[in-house]
Write a protein that holds these residues in place. Structure first.
Motif, PDB file in Angstrom:
ATOM      1  N   GLN A 280       0.873  -1.180   0.000  1.00 27.37           N
ATOM      2  CA  GLN A 280       0.000   0.000   0.000  1.00 27.37           C
ATOM      3  C   GLN A 280       0.907   1.225   0.000  1.00 27.37           C
ATOM      4  O   GLN A 280       1.739   1.384   0.896  1.00 27.37           O
ATOM      5  N   LEU A 281       0.749   2.088  -1.006  1.00 22.63           N
ATOM      6  CA  LEU A 281       1.617   3.247  -1.163  1.00 22.63           C
ATOM      7  C   LEU A 281       0.813   4.538  -1.232  1.00 22.63           C
ATOM      8  O   LEU A 281      -0.332   4.544  -1.708  1.00 22.63           O
ATOM      9  N   VAL A 282       1.439   5.609  -0.765  1.00 18.65           N
ATOM     10  CA  VAL A 282       0.942   6.963  -0.982  1.00 18.65           C
ATOM     11  C   VAL A 282       2.137   7.762  -1.495  1.00 18.65           C
ATOM     12  O   VAL A 282       3.206   7.743  -0.871  1.00 18.65           O
ATOM     13  N   CYS A 283       1.976   8.454  -2.624  1.00 17.38           N
ATOM     14  CA  CYS A 283       3.108   9.111  -3.276  1.00 17.38           C
ATOM     15  C   CYS A 283       2.755  10.538  -3.698  1.00 17.38           C
ATOM     16  O   CYS A 283       1.617  10.816  -4.079  1.00 17.38           O
ATOM     17  N   ALA A 284       3.771  11.398  -3.666  1.00 14.70           N
ATOM     18  CA  ALA A 284       3.577  12.794  -4.083  1.00 14.70           C
ATOM     19  C   ALA A 284       4.808  13.289  -4.812  1.00 14.70           C
ATOM     20  O   ALA A 284       5.937  12.856  -4.541  1.00 14.70           O
ATOM     21  N   SER A 285       4.581  14.206  -5.743  1.00 10.50           N
ATOM     22  CA  SER A 285       5.685  14.937  -6.366  1.00 10.50           C
ATOM     23  C   SER A 285       5.976  16.178  -5.522  1.00 10.50           C
ATOM     24  O   SER A 285       5.095  16.691  -4.824  1.00 10.50           O
ATOM     25  N   LEU A 286       7.229  16.660  -5.580  1.00 13.18           N
ATOM     26  CA  LEU A 286       7.656  17.794  -4.773  1.00 13.18           C
ATOM     27  C   LEU A 286       8.316  18.831  -5.658  1.00 13.18           C
ATOM     28  O   LEU A 286       9.278  18.533  -6.377  1.00 13.18           O
ATOM     29  N   ASP A 287       7.810  20.046  -5.618  1.00 13.15           N
ATOM     30  CA  ASP A 287       8.384  21.155  -6.376  1.00 13.15           C
ATOM     31  C   ASP A 287       8.822  22.244  -5.403  1.00 13.15           C
ATOM     32  O   ASP A 287       7.999  22.814  -4.684  1.00 13.15           O
ATOM     33  N   PHE A 288      10.128  22.527  -5.378  1.00 15.80           N
ATOM     34  CA  PHE A 288      10.646  23.612  -4.553  1.00 15.80           C
ATOM     35  C   PHE A 288      10.601  24.916  -5.342  1.00 15.80           C
ATOM     36  O   PHE A 288      10.908  24.932  -6.544  1.00 15.80           O
ATOM     37  N   ASP A 289      10.208  25.998  -4.670  1.00 21.15           N
ATOM     38  CA  ASP A 289      10.254  27.309  -5.312  1.00 21.15           C
ATOM     39  C   ASP A 289      11.675  27.561  -5.822  1.00 21.15           C
ATOM     40  O   ASP A 289      12.652  27.301  -5.121  1.00 21.15           O
ATOM     41  N   GLY A 290      11.767  28.070  -7.048  1.00 21.83           N
ATOM     42  CA  GLY A 290      13.092  28.311  -7.616  1.00 21.83           C
ATOM     43  C   GLY A 290      13.642  27.130  -8.369  1.00 21.83           C
ATOM     44  O   GLY A 290      14.750  27.188  -8.902  1.00 21.83           O
ATOM     45  N   GLY A 291      12.896  26.014  -8.426  1.00 23.62           N
ATOM     46  CA  GLY A 291      13.341  24.853  -9.179  1.00 23.62           C
ATOM     47  C   GLY A 291      14.161  23.889  -8.336  1.00 23.62           C
ATOM     48  O   GLY A 291      14.595  24.188  -7.227  1.00 23.62           O
ATOM     49  N   SER A 292      14.405  22.710  -8.897  1.00 21.46           N
ATOM     50  CA  SER A 292      15.092  21.651  -8.157  1.00 21.46           C
ATOM     51  C   SER A 292      16.566  21.956  -7.926  1.00 21.46           C
ATOM     52  O   SER A 292      17.227  21.264  -7.156  1.00 21.46           O
ATOM     53  N   GLY A 293      17.096  22.988  -8.603  1.00 21.20           N
ATOM     54  CA  GLY A 293      18.497  23.348  -8.409  1.00 21.20           C
ATOM     55  C   GLY A 293      18.699  24.472  -7.416  1.00 21.20           C
ATOM     56  O   GLY A 293      19.804  25.013  -7.307  1.00 21.20           O
ATOM     57  N   ASN A 294      17.645  24.847  -6.672  1.00 22.44           N
ATOM     58  CA  ASN A 294      17.801  25.957  -5.741  1.00 22.44           C
ATOM     59  C   ASN A 294      18.690  25.567  -4.562  1.00 22.44           C
ATOM     60  O   ASN A 294      19.015  24.400  -4.355  1.00 22.44           O
ATOM     61  N   ALA A 295      19.067  26.563  -3.771  1.00 21.87           N
ATOM     62  CA  ALA A 295      20.047  26.339  -2.712  1.00 21.87           C
ATOM     63  C   ALA A 295      19.595  25.301  -1.696  1.00 21.87           C
ATOM     64  O   ALA A 295      20.403  24.486  -1.229  1.00 21.87           O
ATOM     65  N   LEU A 296      18.319  25.303  -1.332  1.00 23.22           N
ATOM     66  CA  LEU A 296      17.831  24.351  -0.343  1.00 23.22           C
ATOM     67  C   LEU A 296      17.793  22.933  -0.913  1.00 23.22           C
ATOM     68  O   LEU A 296      18.293  21.989  -0.288  1.00 23.22           O
ATOM     69  N   ALA A 297      17.213  22.772  -2.097  1.00 21.31           N
ATOM     70  CA  ALA A 297      17.124  21.435  -2.694  1.00 21.31           C
ATOM     71  C   ALA A 297      18.513  20.849  -2.939  1.00 21.31           C
ATOM     72  O   ALA A 297      18.749  19.656  -2.718  1.00 21.31           O
ATOM     73  N   ARG A 298      19.458  21.679  -3.386  1.00 29.78           N
ATOM     74  CA  ARG A 298      20.821  21.206  -3.633  1.00 29.78           C
ATOM     75  C   ARG A 298      21.516  20.766  -2.357  1.00 29.78           C
ATOM     76  O   ARG A 298      22.398  19.906  -2.386  1.00 29.78           O
ATOM     77  N   ALA A 299      21.137  21.357  -1.227  1.00 25.64           N
ATOM     78  CA  ALA A 299      21.804  21.052   0.036  1.00 25.64           C
ATOM     79  C   ALA A 299      21.361  19.721   0.629  1.00 25.64           C
ATOM     80  O   ALA A 299      21.992  19.233   1.573  1.00 25.64           O
ATOM     81  N   LEU A 300      20.310  19.131   0.106  1.00 26.76           N
ATOM     82  CA  LEU A 300      19.767  17.904   0.677  1.00 26.76           C
ATOM     83  C   LEU A 300      20.402  16.672   0.032  1.00 26.76           C
ATOM     84  O   LEU A 300      20.902  16.739  -1.093  1.00 26.76           O
ATOM     85  N   PRO A 301      20.397  15.544   0.725  1.00 28.38           N
ATOM     86  CA  PRO A 301      20.958  14.316   0.145  1.00 28.38           C
ATOM     87  C   PRO A 301      20.148  13.868  -1.068  1.00 28.38           C
ATOM     88  O   PRO A 301      18.985  14.254  -1.238  1.00 28.38           O
ATOM     89  N   ASP A 302      20.760  13.047  -1.932  1.00 33.38           N
ATOM     90  CA  ASP A 302      20.051  12.542  -3.115  1.00 33.38           C
ATOM     91  C   ASP A 302      18.785  11.806  -2.720  1.00 33.38           C
ATOM     92  O   ASP A 302      17.754  11.909  -3.392  1.00 33.38           O
ATOM     93  N   HIS A 303      18.859  11.056  -1.643  1.00 33.22           N
ATOM     94  CA  HIS A 303      17.689  10.321  -1.174  1.00 33.22           C
ATOM     95  C   HIS A 303      17.819  10.060   0.320  1.00 33.22           C
ATOM     96  O   HIS A 303      18.921  10.072   0.892  1.00 33.22           O
ATOM     97  N   LEU A 304      16.678   9.855   0.936  1.00 31.96           N
ATOM     98  CA  LEU A 304      16.616   9.564   2.363  1.00 31.96           C
ATOM     99  C   LEU A 304      15.570   8.476   2.545  1.00 31.96           C
ATOM    100  O   LEU A 304      14.427   8.624   2.096  1.00 31.96           O
TER     101      LEU A 304
END
Length: 270
Positions: A83-107
């Protein structure tokens, strides 16, 4: 503002729930999308294949977080009870913004390892498997709340790679970094930032570079350019962007922008 709220005020996240229910078969994500993904395995057995071809067998309720576009596949056999629940995630400024870049590839976290998120997860699963009005809107907001809670978890985990999140998790660096994040237009000096860290200027500069991976001045420029990219995406005039992020003229911004990205702001915006 606190260290995390300042970041989210600049680079918020928007979630879009796209799947909830029993899962059987293959779901592939090629990494060419412009968004990240968050998958919640509520029950059953799922096989996760990562971009490096590693295969992970998920046999317990688990959260799988990809903050940026990342190639991966999910498999479940008939009778697996997945049983799965899934969502897409869009960060303001695109996936290359400073916050998104600072996070690990996956967790990848077992749900019983993150008790602080238990009430949010229980609410989300209740919405996902019940036919109530406003269900999708509530689920989207709950996924966004989960991301904030995940950022808290990353900051408190003590296992960050050198970069923004490691700096914000550091007791001495979190305040000077938050000052730069909150007021990027100010001409911050190492002396001013070291006072905020309650350190000598030399010790602060050395410690900042070791933890964050950049000198304080270089980090400030990177932060400013990331903000400029976000504002360019929003269609803001370059002259106004330059003033907001701390440059005396559009040409000064353009020079800094080219040094960081290899192209001019106009070329980057297309």
């Amino acid at each position: 503002m606190d260290r995390l709220s300042t970041l989210l005020a600049r680079f918020g996240v928007n979630a879009g729930t796209f799947y909830s229910g029993a899962f059987c078969g293959i779901s592939a994500f090629d990494g060419d999308q412009t968004c990240g993904h968050l998958h919640l395995v509520q029950s059953g057995e799922v096989l996760l294949k990562l971009a490096d071809e590693r295969e992970l067998s998920i046999t317990e309720p688990t959260l799988i977080f990809f903050p940026r576009p990342y190639r991966h596949r999910l498999f479940a056999k008939e009778g697996s009870g997945a049983q799965l629940v899934c969502a897409s995630l869009d960060f303001d400024g695109g996936s290359g913004n400073a916050l998104a870049r600072a996070l690990p590839d996956h967790l990848i976290l077992k749900l019983n390892e993150i008790p602080t998120m238990a009430s949010t997860l229980d609410w989300l699963f209740a919405e996902a498997f019940d036919d109530v009005c406003g269900r999708d809107a509530v689920m989207d907001r709950l996924f966004e709340l989960l991301v904030i809670q995940l950022l808290r978890h990353i900051l408190s985990s003590g296992d960050q790679q050198p970069g923004m999140m490691a700096g914000l998790a550091d007791a001495r660096l979190s305040k000077p970094m938050s000052l730069m994040h909150d007021a990027p237009g100010k001409a911050w000096t190492v002396a001013e930032l070291s006072v905020a860290a309650n350190m000598s200027r030399a010790s602060f500069a050395e410690h900042f570079k070791r933890v964050v991976g950049q000198a304080p001045a270089d980090y400030l420029v990177s932060w400013r350019i990331s903000l400029a990219q976000k504002l360019l995406r929003e269609g803001k005039p370059i002259a106004l962007i330059a003033e907001e992020v701390g440059y005396e003229s559009p040409s000064a911004l353009a020079r800094a922008f080219r040094r960081k990205t290899g192209v001019s702001p106009r070329e980057w915006r297309g």
